[in-house]
Each structure stands twice: as C-alpha cells, then as structure tokens.
Design a protein around this motif. Structure first.
Motif, PDB file in Angstrom:
ATOM      1  N   THR A 113      84.234  34.063 106.760  1.00 61.72           N
ATOM      2  CA  THR A 113      84.821  35.357 107.111  1.00 61.72           C
ATOM      3  C   THR A 113      84.163  36.498 106.348  1.00 61.72           C
ATOM      4  O   THR A 113      83.967  37.592 106.877  1.00 61.72           O
ATOM      5  CB  THR A 113      86.336  35.363 106.801  1.00 61.72           C
ATOM      6  OG1 THR A 113      86.909  34.201 107.388  1.00 61.72           O
ATOM      7  CG2 THR A 113      87.020  36.597 107.351  1.00 61.72           C
ATOM      8  N   CYS A 114      83.816  36.253 105.101  1.00 65.46           N
ATOM      9  CA  CYS A 114      83.324  37.340 104.242  1.00 65.46           C
ATOM     10  C   CYS A 114      81.823  37.591 104.332  1.00 65.46           C
ATOM     11  O   CYS A 114      81.370  38.721 104.144  1.00 65.46           O
ATOM     12  CB  CYS A 114      83.704  37.055 102.791  1.00 65.46           C
ATOM     13  SG  CYS A 114      83.661  38.543 101.771  1.00 65.46           S
ATOM     14  N   THR A 115      81.031  36.558 104.578  1.00 67.02           N
ATOM     15  CA  THR A 115      79.577  36.721 104.450  1.00 67.02           C
ATOM     16  C   THR A 115      78.911  37.682 105.451  1.00 67.02           C
ATOM     17  O   THR A 115      77.809  38.146 105.159  1.00 67.02           O
ATOM     18  CB  THR A 115      78.853  35.356 104.457  1.00 67.02           C
ATOM     19  OG1 THR A 115      79.453  34.519 105.453  1.00 67.02           O
ATOM     20  CG2 THR A 115      78.935  34.696 103.098  1.00 67.02           C
ATOM     21  N   PRO A 116      79.535  38.004 106.594  1.00 63.59           N
ATOM     22  CA  PRO A 116      78.897  39.056 107.404  1.00 63.59           C
ATOM     23  C   PRO A 116      78.681  40.353 106.608  1.00 63.59           C
ATOM     24  O   PRO A 116      77.699  41.071 106.835  1.00 63.59           O
ATOM     25  CB  PRO A 116      79.878  39.261 108.555  1.00 63.59           C
ATOM     26  CG  PRO A 116      80.523  37.915 108.730  1.00 63.59           C
ATOM     27  CD  PRO A 116      80.658  37.379 107.318  1.00 63.59           C
ATOM     28  N   TYR A 117      79.563  40.642 105.655  1.00 62.26           N
ATOM     29  CA  TYR A 117      79.357  41.816 104.790  1.00 62.26           C
ATOM     30  C   TYR A 117      78.081  41.646 103.974  1.00 62.26           C
ATOM     31  O   TYR A 117      77.259  42.553 103.875  1.00 62.26           O
ATOM     32  CB  TYR A 117      80.525  42.001 103.811  1.00 62.26           C
ATOM     33  CG  TYR A 117      81.845  42.371 104.432  1.00 62.26           C
ATOM     34  CD1 TYR A 117      81.935  43.380 105.387  1.00 62.26           C
ATOM     35  CD2 TYR A 117      83.022  41.736 104.032  1.00 62.26           C
ATOM     36  CE1 TYR A 117      83.157  43.731 105.934  1.00 62.26           C
ATOM     37  CE2 TYR A 117      84.256  42.079 104.570  1.00 62.26           C
ATOM     38  CZ  TYR A 117      84.316  43.079 105.525  1.00 62.26           C
ATOM     39  OH  TYR A 117      85.519  43.418 106.062  1.00 62.26           O
ATOM     40  N   LEU A 118      77.929  40.472 103.371  1.00 65.92           N
ATOM     41  CA  LEU A 118      76.754  40.208 102.534  1.00 65.92           C
ATOM     42  C   LEU A 118      75.471  40.296 103.359  1.00 65.92           C
ATOM     43  O   LEU A 118      74.480  40.891 102.925  1.00 65.92           O
ATOM     44  CB  LEU A 118      76.879  38.825 101.880  1.00 65.92           C
ATOM     45  CG  LEU A 118      75.660  38.375 101.069  1.00 65.92           C
ATOM     46  CD1 LEU A 118      75.495  39.220  99.819  1.00 65.92           C
ATOM     47  CD2 LEU A 118      75.754  36.895 100.698  1.00 65.92           C
TER      48      LEU A 118
END
Ligand code: URA
Ligand code: SF4
Length: 273
Positions: A180-185
């Motif tokens: 869920t979070c890695t699209p930001y990274l």
C-alpha cells in the motif's frame, strides 16, 4: 608533489580517517598531518552557519559524467514542489493502511532532491515516529557516520523508507502495508532520479528487487531497479547488533563501490597515498 596533488592526498587521507571512525577499521594509513587537517575542518564546520543554503550541494561535488537517461531530468524547483505536494496532500495524513492508526507522525523522507544517492530503509522507529524524520535514532547516528565517511553530509543525500509510518513495536512491515505504501516511494525515486539506490537491510532489499534472496547473497553486488543501479547493504541497526569486523568491513566495501560509481573520491589506502 604539487599543491593540487597535496590537497588531494589530504582529502583522501581525511576520508580514510573518517572511515576509520565510522567503521572502526584500521585498514587505512593516517598521517598526523591529516588528523590536524581534519580537526581544523571540524572546527570550521561548527563555526559555520547551519543554514541549509550554505551547504554545498551534492551535485557540485560529484565528478561523474552525466548518464544517458530517457526522461528529461526535472529541475530542482520542480522536484522540490512535487515532493512537497506529495507530502502535504497525500502522505502527511495518509489513511491508506492500518499503520495510520498507531503512528504519531508520518515520515516522508528528507535530503537533497538532486542527490545522486538515495538510501532506503525499512520504516520509522520510535524516534522517527516522534520527530517525523527518517533515521534520527541510534541507527540514524551510525548512518550519519557512514555518510560522513563517504565524504558527504547527511543533507547531501536523500533518505527514505519503504513504509512511511512506524510499525507498532518496530515489527517488520507486513506485505500488505508495504504494497500500500510503496507507490509513494516509487514516485519519490522517479522525481529524484538518483544515480544509485542503497537499500539498508533485508526488507528494503527484498521489496525493491522483488526477491526472497538473503542479504548474505545480495549485499555487495550491483543490482538494477528500473535502470537505476542498486546496492544492497546491511541495515545500520543490524550492524549495531552484530558489531563485528566482517559486518563493518562489508558495509564499507559496499559504500566504496557506491562512491566509485558516482565519482566521489575514494579514501587513501594503507601503503599507497
Ligand atoms: N530504521 C529504518 O529502517 N528507518 C528509519 O527511518 C529508522 C530506523
Ligand atoms: Fe499511508 Fe504508508 Fe502510512 Fe500506510 S504506512 S498509512 S500507506 S503513509
């Protein structure tokens, strides 16, 4: 030796000294002169204004020729505003996974958006959660030393994590949280467009390379992330737990490969300065 050679030799000796301090390795020869030069520089630094604008940018220091890239490189101001918008409009109050329920602050990441080097850790710990900044605890102190040993300052690289909120009790981030979070990274990496990514620790390496391989197998070997060179190395928290000659030497070897790749001067070696 002419003046330029002499100051180059000094610079390399200084790097060697910093490496010895950061890694506790005595594989380097250090002259009394360079110890004095280092002391002088350290005292100059503390007198200097701490304002970010006075810090030389990484791009000014790296001598490597530019690589051919297919996308136009974004200007610094464009990078700054894209990162700022992502943080303020999406990440800061992000409700997308369960980690939002227990966090104090999100930890977006920080550093020079033009840096050629991006460090990627696992996720915020207690101190990072409280301060909203990456690598500010004990592991962060060691990472800062590594960066100094490379001849850089922390402000000159970009530091981020695979998840932006602290997993409770410092557990490893769960696969669905990472997903869920890695699209930001990924967007951060695309904006910054570093020359080299350094993953810190197994979870970061395994996510970035989509592999189940062990650290022992991967560290110290060049990998590829969508055309960007990637060097997996140990996490500073692991090195603190396993403070052996082997682990410290391994990290320093890995970081020197990174330095070479981006054109940073390498420290003087024992017996050949
Ligand atoms: N460990 C990490 O992986 N990231 C941080 O930001 C701090 C500690
Ligand atoms: Fe959002 Fe990432 Fe925090 Fe989950 S870990 S709430 S996806 S910012």
């Amino acid at each position: 030796m002419n003046v330029a050679d002499n100051s180059k030799a000094h610079a390399r000796a200084r790097l060697a000294l910093r490496a010895e301090r950061a890694f506790g390795l005595d594989s380097v020869r250090i002259s009394e002169e360079s110890v004095q030069a280092e002391a002088k520089i350290t005292s100059m630094k503390t007198e200097a204004s701490p304002e970010f604008s006075t810090v030389p940018r990484a791009t000014d220091l790296f001598a490597a020729p530019p690589v051919t890239i297919s996308l136009p490189v974004k200007s610094t101001s464009e990078k700054v505003s894209l990162l700022k918008m992502m943080n303020e409009n999406e990440v800061r109050d992000c409700p997308k996974c369960r980690l939002c329920e227990t966090r104090t602050n999100t930890v977006f990441g920080e550093g020079d958006p033009d840096s050629k080097i991006m460090f990627i850790g696992e996720g915020p710990g207690e101190n990072e959660d409280l301060q909203g900044r990456p690598f500010v605890g004990r592991a962060g102190e060691l990472l800062n030393k590594w960066i100094t040993a490379m001849g850089l300052r922390r402000e000159q690289v970009f530091i981020a994590n695979i998840v932006k909120c602290r997993p409770p009790g410092n557990r490893e981030p769960a696969p669905d949280e990472v997903a869920t979070c890695t699209p930001y990274l990924v967007r951060q990496i695309e904006i910054i467009h570093p020359r080299v990514i350094v993953t810190l620790g197994r979870p970061s390496m395994q996510y970035m390379l989509q592999t189940k391989n062990s650290m022992g197998k991967m560290r110290g070997t060049w990998q590829d992330w969508r055309g960007v060179k990637l060097m997996p190395t140990y996490h500073p928290a692991y090195v603190l737990r396993s403070y052996t000659y082997e682990t410290r030497k391994a990290v320093w070897d890995d970081l020197q490969m990174v330095m070479k790749e981006v054109g940073l001067p390498l420290p003087a070696r024992k017996g050949k300065e």
